[in-house]
Design a protein around this motif. Structure first.
Motif: not given
Length: 198
Positions: A167-192
């Protein structure tokens, strides 16, 4: 992050301002893995990632007097880590192209624009978590907000540790994909996201 943890970290920062090496050591232990994991993701080699962590903590010690006025230490530390990683990447690029370009990246001060970017990405992560399926969201929140380990979550929810991990792996992948689609900053996403799992 709990209010108690925030209070304890603030107390450590005030001790560090006075040059307390024990407070410095505790902050190092608390944050080194987060910085290392993000650095490793971008620099690709353990040696360079370790060098980045060392550089960040040397700068932290050198700039400790400024910590008394820092309102958001996590964002301040992120900016310092980000600039260190970008400096290393830039040095690698200039070495590969035989240019001798002076370091032109901004100092690691927390500018209003950088803080806004950090807050916006934090908000995007909250939005992404809110859109997760219920079980993924619950497991992610137990890990992030309560600081529970996978075995603790498995025990709490009466499910297998492997199920928690899945569930954690899928949650992380879903969060990353959402952020990518919204144009979020990759480095900040990794950090958080690493912060939420450490």
């Amino acid at each position: 992050m709990s209010a108690n943890h925030t209070y304890q970290e603030h107390a450590l920062l005030l001790q560090l301002v006075k040059g307390d090496e024990n407070a410095y050591r505790q902050l190092f232990i608390s944050h080194w893995n987060q910085i290392y994991q993000v650095a490793l993701g971008f620099l690709k080699t353990p040696e360079e990632a370790k060098d980045a962590v060392q550089t960040v903590f040397i700068k932290l010690w050198e700039k400790r007097e400024k910590l008394a006025t820092v309102e958001n230490f996590d964002a301040w530390l992120f900016i310092m880590a980000r600039n260190t990683i970008l400096n290393i990447l830039k040095q690698k690029a200039t070495a590969a192209s035989n240019y001798n370009i002076a370091d032109v990246l901004p100092e690691d001060y927390l500018t209003p624009a950088m803080l806004l970017e950090y807050k916006q990405t934090t908000g995007l992560i909250r939005e992404a978590i809110a859109q997760l399926p219920p079980q993924q969201s619950l497991i992610f929140r137990l890990s992030r907000e309560q600081g529970m380990t996978h075995p603790q979550i498995a025990h709490e929810l009466n499910i297998a540790p492997a199920t928690v991990k899945s569930h954690m792996v899928r949650a992380l992948n879903n969060v990353r994909e959402y952020i990518r689609k919204q144009g979020g900053h990759t480095l900040i996403v990794c950090w958080l996201l690493i912060k939420s799992l450490s």
